[in-house]
Design a protein around this motif. Sequence first.
Motif, PDB file in Angstrom:
ATOM      1  N   LYS C 368       0.825  -1.196   0.000  1.00 28.98           N
ATOM      2  CA  LYS C 368       0.000   0.000   0.000  1.00 28.98           C
ATOM      3  C   LYS C 368       0.870   1.263   0.000  1.00 28.98           C
ATOM      4  N   MET C 369       1.963   1.230   0.752  1.00 28.53           N
ATOM      5  CA  MET C 369       2.766   2.443   0.880  1.00 28.53           C
ATOM      6  C   MET C 369       4.225   2.100   0.590  1.00 28.53           C
ATOM      7  N   PRO C 370       4.555   1.963  -0.657  1.00 34.07           N
ATOM      8  CA  PRO C 370       5.905   1.502  -0.986  1.00 34.07           C
ATOM      9  C   PRO C 370       7.003   2.490  -0.575  1.00 34.07           C
ATOM     10  N   VAL C 371       6.778   3.760  -0.801  1.00 33.95           N
ATOM     11  CA  VAL C 371       7.843   4.713  -0.481  1.00 33.95           C
ATOM     12  C   VAL C 371       8.142   4.679   1.009  1.00 33.95           C
ATOM     13  N   THR C 372       7.097   4.771   1.768  1.00 32.41           N
ATOM     14  CA  THR C 372       7.273   4.719   3.210  1.00 32.41           C
ATOM     15  C   THR C 372       7.977   3.436   3.605  1.00 32.41           C
ATOM     16  N   GLY C 373       7.479   2.353   3.069  1.00 33.03           N
ATOM     17  CA  GLY C 373       8.029   1.064   3.458  1.00 33.03           C
ATOM     18  C   GLY C 373       9.503   0.964   3.133  1.00 33.03           C
ATOM     19  N   ILE C 374       9.870   1.352   1.933  1.00 34.92           N
ATOM     20  CA  ILE C 374      11.271   1.183   1.536  1.00 34.92           C
ATOM     21  C   ILE C 374      12.182   2.117   2.323  1.00 34.92           C
ATOM     22  N   THR C 375      11.777   3.378   2.409  1.00 32.30           N
ATOM     23  CA  THR C 375      12.646   4.293   3.155  1.00 32.30           C
ATOM     24  C   THR C 375      12.798   3.839   4.591  1.00 32.30           C
ATOM     25  N   MET C 376      11.714   3.382   5.194  1.00 32.65           N
ATOM     26  CA  MET C 376      11.807   2.906   6.576  1.00 32.65           C
ATOM     27  C   MET C 376      12.694   1.676   6.658  1.00 32.65           C
ATOM     28  N   GLY C 377      12.604   0.857   5.589  1.00 29.94           N
ATOM     29  CA  GLY C 377      13.462  -0.320   5.579  1.00 29.94           C
ATOM     30  C   GLY C 377      14.930   0.076   5.586  1.00 29.94           C
ATOM     31  N   VAL C 378      15.258   1.093   4.798  1.00 27.62           N
ATOM     32  CA  VAL C 378      16.641   1.565   4.782  1.00 27.62           C
ATOM     33  C   VAL C 378      17.058   2.012   6.176  1.00 27.62           C
ATOM     34  N   ALA C 379      16.167   2.778   6.802  1.00 26.95           N
ATOM     35  CA  ALA C 379      16.496   3.286   8.130  1.00 26.95           C
ATOM     36  C   ALA C 379      16.648   2.141   9.117  1.00 26.95           C
TER      37      ALA C 379
END
Lengths: 485, 510, 628, 174, 100
Positions: C368-379
């Motif tokens: 649903k929220m790929p940008v959020t998910g990926i950036t959070m994954g990086v963090a």
Amino acid sequence: MTTPEISWLAIGPELVLAVGAALVLLIEVQWKPATRVLGSAVGASLVLAGGLTLVQWFAARDAVDAADTTSLVAFRGMILMDGFAIFGRSALLVVTALSIAAGWHFFRALGRRGAEALALVLLATAGFSIMVASNNLVMLFLGLEVGSISLYVLTGMTRENQKSDEAAIKYFLMGSFASAIFVYGVALVYAGTRELSITGISGFLDGFIVNSPSVILIGIGLMVVGLGFKVSAAPFHNWAPDVYQGAPAGIVGYMAAVAKIAGFVAIARILLTAVQEYDRAFLPVIAGIAILSMLLGSVMALVQTDVRRMLAYSGVAHAGFIMTGIVGGSSDGVLFYLAVYSVQLVGAFAVVAAVSGSGSVGSDLDKYRGMARRSPALAASFAFLLLGMAGLPLTSGFIAKFGVFADAWSAGYEWVVVIAVLASVIALAFYLRVIVIMYMDDDESARLVVPRPVRWVLGVSVAATLLWGVLPAWLLDIAADALPL
Amino acid sequence: MLTSLVLLPVVAAIVVALVPSTRKELHLPLGIALSIVPLGLAAYIFWIFEPSASLQFVDRAVWYEPWGMSWFLGVDGISLPMIVLTGVMVPIALAASKAISERTKEFVVYTLLLEAGMLGAFLAQDLFLFFVFFEVILIPMYFIIGIWGGERRVYASVKFFIFTAFGSALMLAAIIGLAFTHGSEFGVPSFAMADLMDVSLSQGTERLFFAAFALAFAIKVPLFPLHTWLPDAHVEAPTAGSVLLAAIMLKLGTYGLLRFNLALFPEASVDAVPIMGVLAVIGIIYGAVVAIVQPDLKKLVAYSSVSHLGFIVLGTFALTSGGLQGAVIQNVNHGLTTGALFLLVGMLYERRHTKQIADFGGLQKVMPVFAGFFLFMAFASIGLPGLNGFVGEFLVLIGTYATLPALAIIASFGVVLAAIYLLWAYERVFTGVPEKEENRVLKDLSVREIALLAPLAILILVIGLYPKILLDKIAPSTEAVLDHIESTTDYVTPEPGRLDHVFMSEEVGE
Amino acid sequence: MSSYVWLVIALPLAVAVFLHFVGRYLGEPRSGWLATLAVGSSFVIAAVAAVPFFEGGAHAETIQLWEWMPAIGASLEIQWDSLAALMTLVVTGVGTLIHIFAIGYMHGDERFHRFFTNLNFFIASMLILVLAGNYAMLFLGWELVGLCSYLLIGFWFTRPTAAAAAKKAFIVNRIGDFGFMIALMLVFTSFGTLAYTGIFERAGDVLSTGMATAIGLLILVGAAGKSAQIPLYVWLPDAMEGPTPVSALIHAATMVTAGVYVIARSAAIFELAPIASTTVATVGAITALWAATIALAQRDIKRVLAYSTISQLGYMFLAVGASAYVAGVFHLMTHAFFKALLFLGAGSVIHAMNDEQDMHKMGGLLKKMPVTGITMGVATLAIAGIPPLAGFWSKDEILASSFERGGWYAVLFIVGVVTALLTAFYMSRQWVLVFLGEPRWDDDVTPYESPRVMTAPLVVLAALTVIGGLVNTPVRTTLEHFLEPAFEGISLQHPPEGILMFVILAGVSVLAGLVGVGAAYATYRRPSESWKKFEQGLEPLWGTWLDAYRIDDVYGKLLIAPGKRAAEISAFTFDNSVIDGGVNGVGRLFSGIGERLRPFQSGYVRNYGALLLGGTIVIVMWLVAGGA
Amino acid sequence: MVEALIFVLMSIAAIAGGLTVVLARNPVRSAMGLLGTLFAVAVLYVVQLAHFVAAVQVIVYAGAVLILFLFVIMLIGVDTDETRDENLPWQRPVVIGIAGVIIVFAGALTLFGDFQWVPGASNAVIPEATNGTIQAIAEPLFTDWVLAFEATALLLTIAAAGAIALAHYRRKEL
Amino acid sequence: MVDPGLYMAVAAVLFLIGALGMLVRRNALVMFMCIELMLNAVNLTLISAGRAMNDLNGQVAVFFILVVAAAEVVVGLAIIVAIFRRRSTASVDELNELSG
């Protein structure tokens, strides 16, 4: 030696007053005029007496300036025309004038007997006036009795209520008792010194050392008791609350004030002039009386529910404060205090008379409830006078207290001053009680009608209280100049 | 000039008194307008005051020569801030008194007379004169509390009057003693401060006199355990009364300790440092602790005063430049903030007729501006840096540490407690959802009310960020006080930055 | 250029004041953009002013604004040196991004402008703190950020929990300030001034070890309050009641690092006080571990991050306690990036989930929220210490430095490694719970990706998270050179020399990270019944962690309840009965005496006579005795 | 010698009279006691050569004042006997205490206090100096004491006016 | 010649009797008589002291005290009569309404 020495000036005021009293009685008998007519006779004699007193004052001042005071000794040393006497006399005259104005309703209400009352007031003033000028203990006693007996009669003058005569008999019995004690003291001092003259006694004690002074000391003690009674110092104060409560309201202020003035002037004259030699013996005793009076008067006033009784006990406390000045050993503080206190007292009782009726007995605190709304000016005057009696600054009462405290302090009686200031705090509490009731309680009773003379009297006493509180210097200077010979 | 400053409010009072009682609507506005005049004069004096230790604008006239009293007014760095504060607070207090609907005239007259008395007390350089003013102001305040107060107003006003009068009674005795000691030493009695500072007293006498003065001022401050009149007086007093009581009258106590006790009895002051310090610190902590659980908002603020004034006393008896400057400036600060808090509580009371914290809740929702002001004042009171309270408290604490390290540390904890009681109160009164029906309809501040609070807020901010405008004028005088103490006693002001000091003094103490 | 540094503070402050009065009329997005503009401008000015430090060799400059409290040598003055510059850049940089994010996040809030007012005011306060040239001004900023924190935690004041949390935060911080103020007293008494320039140069001459230790420990108390260290960390988890941008800005990236900053700033004092330094490091290490265990079990997405922040701050304390100031500041910086990112991401999630914060009710959001998910994954990977992300470099430097220090610090090193493992585990757990697995959200929730205004900052931060660590690698110690002038005369602790030791130590920490990440993935990738069973298997430990060791209860029972009781006794028993009772008792005493004496005024004239005669006798006897 | 005898007798008489005043239950008896005392004291005056005063004492006091007393007693009832019961609490013990203290004090003063009634008494008493004949009294009375003598006029005026004011009821007032 | 001190001692006894009589009697008339006793004692003292010191003033003083006593009697009796008229009693114990 066989001709008497007459000094008309020295007894001028008294003579005028006595003549005034006689006139009042005669006019009454002869013409039964309106009381107003009698009033003008009274007023005239008071004004004349006052004028003569003023003349005396200048004469006395000139004599002192010229360092020749022989002219101030009149009737072969029987009475004096010194500043001390003149100050006391002036105070008496002022108080008398104010009281008659304030009690005018009372005199009028007495109807035909108003003349007698007026005459008695004038005679009492004359008597006390003689008393303050006396340089002879027997003369002093005579003056005292002239004044006191008049007051006994005045106390019992109203017939509307029973308490008035109770007050009269109490006052009379205790007063006579005290007078007897006083005059016994005179006799004992005479036995010790062979002198009845005040300056004579002091001269004698200056020149000789009495080996066995006990008889003199007892005599001093008895005289202090007798005069202490008149000024309602504790423990000789019991009569005061009952009498102040029972006597007609229109005259109580007068009674209280003149007795205090004359009594204290006499005490100061006797103790500070005649037997000053024994001050080490009597000053602690006076200090004791002062402290007892201040504390007892204040504490007892705290629990009163009648304004007149409250004022009586406050008078006891004031007697203590003035005694503090005597302890201080100088007369100017005492004189100033007497002047300001008596003016306040007359003003306060003028209010009492206005509130509860001039012929009334007692004056319950309830009658003052919410007075600030019903009669703001009256309440404000009363409050101001009470605060003056309490000795708040910017009132003359403060300067007066300050004066006597300062005297006592510099005389080395610091502890008396400390107790005195504390007692004045207790005293503050009961003055505040009255103010609380006037200002902080509500009551929807009718507005009080304040007779015009009462308003004048209040105006004068409030103004004097304020004036002497803010600019006391001139009266203080006069008091300081008014020294006994 | 100073004489006219003192007399202006009196004249104003007379003018108001002359307005007939029937023109009720005129009294308050007239009073406010007239009370601006002394403010202007005070501000002008502040403006032209030279920052130096000397007395300025001296007015002196003999009052009664044989006793040595005189009408002797003068202003120095210690009294200067106080007269300005007085000038500021009186118009505000009057303007906050719209709720006084009965006997308005009397009220205005009393308030103006009160102002005159307070100004006089701060300006008096003659002990007798000071005493006169010190005592006289009790009367109008007594009436203000007693007539327009709350339910137990009579009790509170009488207690206030008697308690304070009790303290000053003994001071009167000491004043007499002091003046006549001067008399016996120099031939003429005198009440002038400058003269009395030269009087040499025996140790015992000096201590007794110190105690008498200290008692009077400690009651006024009030210092623990003489404080119980204060909460009662505050709770019962009308808003203006509370404001003036807290902002100015209490300051007479701290001012007196600084001006009279330190200057007149340096030796005894130095000796009394531990006692006064400990009492001050007890007051700081105790007042704060008691404030925490007060159910009445006004009482809470009252107890907070007890706590805050402890800082002033502590700073005074720290006997360091920081402590003294802090004490003087804190006099002003506390006046502004606590005055403002009382104003706010008063405004709340006018709307809701209760001061119980439990009766409120969620007010920030309905009156955000009010909440904002309250929070601002609360933080000023807590001592948030950038606001005025911090400057005073921080100077006091830092100054105190040099001489009384342990007390300074304990006192610092008062800062924590201040946050607890004020923020807890704020939480209960303002946050959450307004549940009570009465609270939901409350009106936010009117323009008039904002106009009252805004000047205070501005002053709070200005002093907090640029206290120099005050400190420059205060410092020479406080330094002079310290110099006087040092020159008359063995006391040496510790100089911070010298390593040896703290450890040395502790060793010496043992 | 540095003479314009004051603008860095002044701009946000001015805008805050402006918005305070005018914001309401300015309307929703505009006030937010204005605020952002101010912070961004500050960033630019700071960056320009910081150029000399990048060039190297520039020294600190002091810019006096005006005198504040001359009696204690406190002015409002800016000390512009590299440490300050770095902090300013972090604060304004991250601040700008968070501002932008908040414009989206706070959309629709009726007090939108107020939020930005406070946020800008916070930035200004934080800059006052870091730019201060003396301790007094530092304390000014210190308290002002506390105020902003209070205002922003309690921003949604109608929630009682938010209001309570705000109050708690401020009060707990105040307890720390109590220590800090005493530290300032000691500093002033020792130096006669509070200005840095007068203190740090002379510290060695002036301070005895005992005094330095005392000051150090007291600063620690203050720092522990602000930076949420044991025992004063309890406010930070509750502070999550505030809007999420606030949590990101204040309670992750900037304000909470103030404690680290102040210790780093006071390096010259800690230098003289080894015991104090060790205590700092120990407190940091224990806090790191302690908070990490609590974070393990949290279900609230923000609480995980909160405890994670506490834990990471512990690392920084460990670093500055080990004199590895650069490492500490380095971690401060990287942490600002990835933790801000995490919080903003969490905010994005919460936003999407209709303010749901329970991770048990999330799952499968990545689609649903790929940008959020990926950036959070990086963090998440960064915080887990996976190279080459920022977190790896900074955390590794801390661990390596404390290892190199040896002795007690070696023990702390082990604690740090264990914490690293736990960190990797709980962060991965969080990411997996939120973004992977089956959706567990409530029916009425329809998650969607946040608008561009919110995702853009995420992306920028993610980029910073990826590359931010490269400023200070064992190979290229740019940051250290940059900061060196600020730590002139301080012997900094460095990681061990040589590539071998680096590899070994890095290997240990990376291994810990990988194990953590792997374990979490393995556990939480599976259906919820399974990991719920896993969690139950760890009872009662898990429950204790979930309840955060019930430390609030402990404090409540041990401190607050007795304190309140004592206050009540003081107020209602002691004050009312004893003291006031005494006062009123005196009054009653006198009227009591009066009442007792009244019967003596009996009205009987013979009684009066007796008193008169009795008094006469006493007076006569006294007189005769006195005169004889 | 004669003087001593008279002194003893008259002193006893005076004190007995005094005690009668105090102790008699009936006011008439008290008045009689007072009469006795007055006479006895008058005799003591005479013994001490105070002739004029003694005469005045007998005429004014015994003759006028006492009669006045008796009149009033008769007016308000002769039968108002007082009981010996003390109805005020503490009054009697207090009175006894006071009396006791006075007696002890007087005794102590006499025995140990070197008390002299007339410390300044001249050694040679010259009877002529205090021979209080009318002539002798009259001279100081009308020279030194003339003012006091005049003041008695005030006193008597007050007595007259006061008595009227207090006791004289006009018909309508009754 | 009898020592004047003895006369004075007798006077003192008389004074004491009178004073104590004031305290024990409740009939106003009798109390009043007690005061007369006291005044008599005073007079005796004055005369004896004057004689001892060869001074006639003591006797003159007695004259005035006698007058005072007479005046007091007149007023006192008037008060008593007035009270009696209204209350039909001369007992001071029944007059205690004013108190406290």
